[in-house]
Design an enzyme around this catalytic site. Structure first.
Site, PDB file in Angstrom:
ATOM      1  N   GLU A  68       0.823  -1.212   0.000  1.00 52.43           N
ATOM      2  CA  GLU A  68       0.000   0.000   0.000  1.00 52.43           C
ATOM      3  C   GLU A  68       0.854   1.257   0.000  1.00 52.43           C
ATOM      4  OE1 GLU A  68      -2.827  -0.503   3.321  1.00 52.43           O
ATOM      5  OE2 GLU A  68      -2.604  -2.631   2.855  1.00 52.43           O
ATOM      6  N   CYS A 100      -1.757   1.728   7.318  1.00 52.55           N
ATOM      7  CA  CYS A 100      -1.246   0.760   6.354  1.00 52.55           C
ATOM      8  C   CYS A 100      -1.408  -0.680   6.777  1.00 52.55           C
ATOM      9  CB  CYS A 100       0.208   1.061   6.043  1.00 52.55           C
ATOM     10  SG  CYS A 100       0.271   2.197   4.667  1.00 52.55           S
TER      11      CYS A 100
END
Ligand code: SAH
Length: 345
Positions: free
Chosen positions: A91, A337
């Site tokens: 990500e 995240c």
């Protein structure tokens, strides 16, 4: 075809193209194309077709596909789940601030560190990312940002995405030097933060590189008791060793360290913890970032209440320790995240 052109610096690009019979001075042109986000050799219009074909036979340009894209309606945060060539995911996030746009980049597909409050570790560790894949995250964010405003560009980087950057030391350092190159994205080291859970041996190694970046250390607890429960890395390097390494780092680099402290209700947010933290950091050239823990689906931790956060912060202030209470951004898009990758798996 094992060579990733995007992971090479100018000297290595020179070496490669000389071996292909392409003039050395072309390396800078090729490096510029790749650094700025060219995904195919055909985009390199100042390189002859013949040379582009030679390059295409000898190497590839690593890239990332946006598997999922999210835009926060609250604050403009953009989060992308990237898919790399082999199907691995990581990500990245673009966070708009007054001073520009900060990109939060992943350094590994997954994480081995096992911090109990973190989503990145939940889905397990697959592999290290190479420098070109870290760079691709900035390219993909720039591309997405420019859809709404062609002038937008990432100008700050925080290595706070999935993974432990110091557990992927060589690739991370190479990436930092690539983005820092004036012929590349030219992002100043002072605009870059590297966050670590506290790998003491690697902090010592990083100090010797003498870079002007900001080192962030995820501390999250002032005592071994609490920290070992939250972060398994503390069983290898205890709080005292970590703080000692940080002091050495400051002495060698002259740079202030940022300590990250996520406040978890009833776990590390007591007055006792605040006082212990103040004692631990007393006299150090440092800054403490307090952030209410992001509740992730996989874990039951709850963020501290507002009044506890401010009480905690005022204990530090009274002890003359620089402290900021951070706001959470992108809360509506799972911007913490690891959450998207975990969901995907
Ligand atoms: N491995 C590195 C960088 C990745 S995590 C490190 O540990 O520093 C980036 C930061 O987010 C770290 O400070 C990490 O402890 C913190 N973090 C992880 N999960 C979180 C959560 N659920 N809420 C708040 N902060 C979190």
């Amino acid at each position: 075809m094992a060579i990733d052109l995007k992971s090479l610096n100018i000297e290595e690009t020179e070496e490669l193209i000389l071996s292909l019979g392409i003039e050395k001075y072309r390396a800078k042109q090729i490096f510029e194309w790749v650094s700025k986000g060219a995904d195919s050799f055909d985009e390199m219009t100042n390189i002859s077709k013949k040379h582009r074909e030679l390059l295409a036979d000898a190497c590839y340009i690593s890239s990332a596909e946006p598997a999922e894209i999210y835009r926060s309606k609250l604050d403009g945060t953009v989060k992308i789940l990237c898919r790399f060539r082999d199907g691995e995911h990581a990500e990245c996030v673009a966070l708009p601030y007054e001073h520009g746009i900060s990109a939060c980049i992943s350094t590994q597909a997954g994480c081995k560190m096992g911090c109990s409050f973190c989503a990145s570790t939940k889905a397990g560790f697959s592999r290290n990312l190479v420098p070109g894949e870290m760079l691709s995250q900035i390219h993909i964010l720039n591309k997405e940002l420019r859809k709404t405003n062609p002038n937008l560009t990432v100008n700050h980087i925080v290595l706070m995405g999935i993974g432990e950057p110091l557990d992927n030391y060589d690739n991370t350092l190479k990436f930092l030097r690539l983005v820092n190159d004036p012929k590349g994205l030219n992002i100043g080291m002072r605009n870059i933060s590297l966050s670590t859970c506290g790998l003491v041996d690697k902090i010592e190694r990083l100090a010797k590189e003498n870079l002007q970046l900001t080192l962030s250390v995820s501390l999250h607890a002032p005592t071994n008791d609490i920290r070992s429960k939250l972060m398994p890395v503390n069983n290898k390097y205890c709080v005292e060793e970590l703080i000692e390494a940080c002091k050495k780092y400051i002495a060698v680099t002259g740079r202030r360290i940022s300590f990250e402290y996520s406040l978890i209700s009833g776990v590390n947010d007591s007055r006792y913890c605040a006082e212990k933290l103040a004692e631990l950091l007393s006299g150090m050239l440092c800054h403490v970032n307090l952030i209410p823990v992001n509740t992730i689906k996989e874990r039951s931790f709850a963020p501290s209440e507002r009044r506890n956060i401010y009480a905690f912060s005022s204990v530090l202030e009274k002890a003359k320790i620089n402290v900021t209470v951070r706001r959470t951004m992108g809360a509506d898009i799972n911007a913490a995240c690891g959450q998207l990758r975990a969901k995907k798996l």
